[in-house]
Design an enzyme around this catalytic site. Structure first.
Site, PDB file in Angstrom:
ATOM      1  CB  CYS A  45      21.903 -34.426  10.631  1.00  0.00           C
ATOM      2  SG  CYS A  45      22.971 -34.800   9.245  1.00  0.00           S
TER       3      CYS A  45
ATOM      4  CB  CYS B 218      33.957 -29.697   8.327  1.00  0.00           C
ATOM      5  SG  CYS B 218      34.267 -28.895   6.755  1.00  0.00           S
ATOM      6  CB  SER B 219      30.518 -31.552  12.195  1.00  0.00           C
ATOM      7  OG  SER B 219      29.833 -31.913  11.013  1.00  0.00           O
TER       8      SER B 219
ATOM      9  CB  ILE C 288      33.183 -38.807   9.459  1.00  0.00           C
ATOM     10  CG1 ILE C 288      32.696 -37.985   8.251  1.00  0.00           C
ATOM     11  CG2 ILE C 288      32.710 -40.246   9.390  1.00  0.00           C
ATOM     12  CD1 ILE C 288      33.359 -38.314   6.953  1.00  0.00           C
TER      13      ILE C 288
ATOM     14  CE  LYS D 110      35.797 -28.024  13.608  1.00  0.00           C
ATOM     15  NZ  LYS D 110      36.321 -29.324  14.003  1.00  0.00           N
TER      16      LYS D 110
ATOM     17  CG  HIS E 144      27.173 -34.431  13.112  1.00  0.00           C
ATOM     18  ND1 HIS E 144      25.971 -34.730  13.728  1.00  0.00           N
ATOM     19  CD2 HIS E 144      26.846 -33.946  11.873  1.00  0.00           C
ATOM     20  CE1 HIS E 144      24.977 -34.452  12.894  1.00  0.00           C
ATOM     21  NE2 HIS E 144      25.484 -33.984  11.766  1.00  0.00           N
TER      22      HIS E 144
HETATM   23  N1  COA Z   1      37.716 -31.049  12.073  1.00  0.00           N
HETATM   24  C1  COA Z   1      38.988 -31.140  12.514  1.00  0.00           C
HETATM   25  N2  COA Z   1      39.820 -32.156  12.199  1.00  0.00           N
HETATM   26  C2  COA Z   1      39.335 -33.108  11.394  1.00  0.00           C
HETATM   27  C3  COA Z   1      38.016 -33.082  10.892  1.00  0.00           C
HETATM   28  C4  COA Z   1      37.206 -31.988  11.257  1.00  0.00           C
HETATM   29  N3  COA Z   1      35.951 -31.896  10.801  1.00  0.00           N
HETATM   30  N4  COA Z   1      37.811 -34.166  10.123  1.00  0.00           N
HETATM   31  C5  COA Z   1      38.958 -34.865  10.143  1.00  0.00           C
HETATM   32  N5  COA Z   1      39.870 -34.220  10.912  1.00  0.00           N
HETATM   33  C6  COA Z   1      41.266 -34.614  11.157  1.00  0.00           C
HETATM   34  C7  COA Z   1      41.417 -36.063  11.537  1.00  0.00           C
HETATM   35  O1  COA Z   1      41.367 -36.232  12.927  1.00  0.00           O
HETATM   36  C8  COA Z   1      42.784 -36.371  10.980  1.00  0.00           C
HETATM   37  O2  COA Z   1      43.767 -35.881  11.875  1.00  0.00           O
HETATM   38  P1  COA Z   1      45.155 -36.656  12.100  1.00  0.00           P
HETATM   39  O3  COA Z   1      45.812 -36.700  10.762  1.00  0.00           O
HETATM   40  O4  COA Z   1      45.846 -35.826  13.118  1.00  0.00           O
HETATM   41  O5  COA Z   1      44.746 -38.023  12.577  1.00  0.00           O
HETATM   42  C9  COA Z   1      42.872 -35.525   9.719  1.00  0.00           C
HETATM   43  O6  COA Z   1      41.948 -34.431   9.923  1.00  0.00           O
HETATM   44  C10 COA Z   1      42.496 -36.264   8.458  1.00  0.00           C
HETATM   45  O7  COA Z   1      41.300 -36.983   8.743  1.00  0.00           O
HETATM   46  P2  COA Z   1      40.452 -37.676   7.625  1.00  0.00           P
HETATM   47  O8  COA Z   1      39.473 -38.582   8.301  1.00  0.00           O
HETATM   48  O9  COA Z   1      41.371 -38.265   6.597  1.00  0.00           O
HETATM   49  O10 COA Z   1      39.683 -36.435   7.013  1.00  0.00           O
HETATM   50  P3  COA Z   1      38.919 -36.434   5.692  1.00  0.00           P
HETATM   51  O11 COA Z   1      39.623 -35.539   4.742  1.00  0.00           O
HETATM   52  O12 COA Z   1      38.672 -37.837   5.258  1.00  0.00           O
HETATM   53  O13 COA Z   1      37.509 -35.796   6.099  1.00  0.00           O
HETATM   54  C11 COA Z   1      35.999 -33.957   5.981  1.00  0.00           C
HETATM   55  C12 COA Z   1      37.399 -34.423   6.372  1.00  0.00           C
HETATM   56  C13 COA Z   1      35.879 -32.483   6.292  1.00  0.00           C
HETATM   57  C14 COA Z   1      35.777 -34.170   4.476  1.00  0.00           C
HETATM   58  C15 COA Z   1      34.954 -34.799   6.757  1.00  0.00           C
HETATM   59  O14 COA Z   1      35.206 -34.642   8.148  1.00  0.00           O
HETATM   60  C16 COA Z   1      33.539 -34.361   6.447  1.00  0.00           C
HETATM   61  O15 COA Z   1      32.986 -34.709   5.412  1.00  0.00           O
HETATM   62  N6  COA Z   1      32.884 -33.616   7.366  1.00  0.00           N
HETATM   63  C17 COA Z   1      31.518 -33.168   7.191  1.00  0.00           C
HETATM   64  C18 COA Z   1      30.560 -34.219   7.682  1.00  0.00           C
HETATM   65  C19 COA Z   1      29.138 -33.874   7.318  1.00  0.00           C
HETATM   66  O16 COA Z   1      28.847 -33.392   6.231  1.00  0.00           O
HETATM   67  N7  COA Z   1      28.208 -34.170   8.205  1.00  0.00           N
HETATM   68  C20 COA Z   1      26.815 -33.914   7.999  1.00  0.00           C
HETATM   69  C21 COA Z   1      26.556 -32.489   8.163  1.00  0.00           C
HETATM   70  S1  COA Z   1      24.865 -32.052   7.964  1.00  0.00           S
END
Ligand code: COA
Length: 387
Positions: free
Chosen positions: A87, A210-211, A213, A332, A336
């Site tokens: 990252c 969480c940030s 994807i 956030k 990201h």
């Molecule tokens: N913050 C707020 N809302 C989020 C979000 C987040 N981080 N991630 C997804 N959403 C929302 C989507 O917009 C979607 O909304 P909607 O239903 O109104 O369209 C809903 O949540 C579901 O989205 P989805 O893509 O199915 O979420 P997910 O469960 O597949 O993924 C996480 C969620 C938290 C697992 C994923 O965002 C993640 O892994 N984040 C961390 C990324 C990371 O590790 N980066 C590197 C860091 S060093």
């Protein structure tokens, strides 16, 4: 060493970009940056492209050459190099470009970052991201990035006075800022209740800690300061560029709630610029999770360990506070796209220092900092920019 300035910036909107390919995103950001600088393609001496995992996300390697080709620069045989540090790939690509110009080897250099993450599902994405940690000792036993940062949050909350509500305040602030940034992935403001009632991802971190994807790209153009005014009336100087590393696995660290690479890179950057934390008007920190912003503010020296949660709740890090943090919305809310984040941070600081940040403008901003982290802190890049 020559003084270096940023003379142009460009950033695509961040989010799920089904209509744009990896190369489309890069070309869009690169074109914006060149137009902003008033630089023609044939003037570019070299290009550095931050990208973490195109191989996993879109099954494409050899990104440096691909980007030069689709930027229309293949026939110029431009030097184009991919930079990978998870990252922190964007932050390191900016540093490589800075070094190339400062050394006198190149004059006009593009530093860029690009990632297209949403062409695979969440599971594949989370697994690709796990490659930024220690695959044998962490990823293999199921430790995801939310899981690793949840361990940091748990340790921190056991040792320092941080409440769950104060942690949520980081997300509330960053969504407020993101709602004022036209490129942000999320444009809605949220409340503490939004965070506390969102799904648990890895205890104590919830969805809104969480940030997301993200797909996106960002690019900046650097030039020697002595030539910058040939291109722009508003050059932004690079006052410091610092990088540090640490153990890749969290369990090998001296202290998992202090990112020693952030401490080291921060100190080196302040020493190089001849500045101290009190001189910084705004900072973009790597808030991949809310706890990461809390640690970053402290580890960069803006306050003592254990104080960042209270200061966040008191509004010190908000727009209009003494030290605005993540005016872009941060990872956030702005999003990201991992390889692009470090360059987007530079774009945000440059916009602020030029006075072009619109509804999120920090009044009178003259010095800004960026802090970009790879993994759980195994690589850190810190830059200080000023006008
Ligand atoms: N913050 C707020 N809302 C989020 C979000 C987040 N981080 N991630 C997804 N959403 C929302 C989507 O917009 C979607 O909304 P909607 O239903 O109104 O369209 C809903 O949540 C579901 O989205 P989805 O893509 O199915 O979420 P997910 O469960 O597949 O993924 C996480 C969620 C938290 C697992 C994923 O965002 C993640 O892994 N984040 C961390 C990324 C990371 O590790 N980066 C590197 C860091 S060093």
């Amino acid at each position: 060493m020559r003084d270096v300035a940023v003379i142009g910036i460009g950033c695509t909107p961040f989010g799920e970009k089904w209509g744009s390919s990896f190369r489309d995103l890069f070309v869009q950001a690169g074109t914006m940056a060149l137009e902003d600088a008033g630089v023609a393609g044939e003037e570019i001496g070299a290009m550095y492209v931050g990208n973490m995992s195109a191989g996993r996300f879109i099954e494409q390697e050899h990104v440096g050459a691909l980007i030069a080709d689709y930027a229309g620069l293949a026939s110029d045989h431009i030097a184009s190099t991919r930079v990978e540090a998870a990252c922190a790939s964007g932050g390191l690509s900016f540093r490589q470009a800075f070094i190339a110009v400062a050394s006198g080897i190149e004059d006009i250099v593009v530093a860029a970052g690009v990632e297209k993450m949403t062409d695979v599902g969440t599971g594949a994405s989370v697994d690709a991201l796990a490659g930024a940690a220690d695959r044998e000792w962490e990823g293999f036993v199921g430790a995801t990035f939310p899981g690793l940062y949840a361990m940091i949050a748990t340790d921190y909350m056991n040792r320092y006075p941080l409440t769950r509500e104060q942690l949520a305040e980081v997300a509330v602030k960053n969504h407020y800022n993101g709602a004022r940034n036209p490129i942000a992935q999320f444009s809605q403001e949220i409340t503490i209740e939004t965070v506390l009632s969102s799904s648990l991802v890895a205890d104590p971190l919830r969805l809104f800690d969480c940030s997301p994807i993200t797909d996106g790209a960002a690019a900046v153009v650097l030039a020697p300061l002595e030539r910058a005014r040939e291109y722009t009336d508003t050059p932004v100087r690079v006052l410091a560029s610092a990088q540090a590393s640490d153990t890749i696995a969290l369990h090998d660290r001296r202290d998992i709630s202090t990112l020693d690479a952030t401490v080291a890179a921060g100190k080196r950057a302040f020493a190089m610029a001849g500045l101290s934390p009190g001189d910084i008007d705004l900072v973009e920190v790597h808030d991949c999770f809310t706890i990461a912003e809390i640690c970053a503010i402290e580890d960069l020296g803006f306050c003592r360990k254990g104080e960042a949660g209270r200061l966040t709740a008191e509004g010190v890090t908000a727009l209009g506070g003494d030290l605005p943090v993540n005016t872009s919305g941060g990872l956030k809310a702005c999003g990201h796209p991992v390889g692009a984040t470090g360059i987007k941070q530079v774009c945000e600081v440059v916009q602020q220092l030029r006075g072009e940040a619109g509804r999120r403008q920090v009044d009178g901003a003259r010095i800004g900092m960026t802090h970009n982290v790879g993994g759980t802190g195994a690589t850190v890049a810190v830059h200080i920019l000023g006008v």
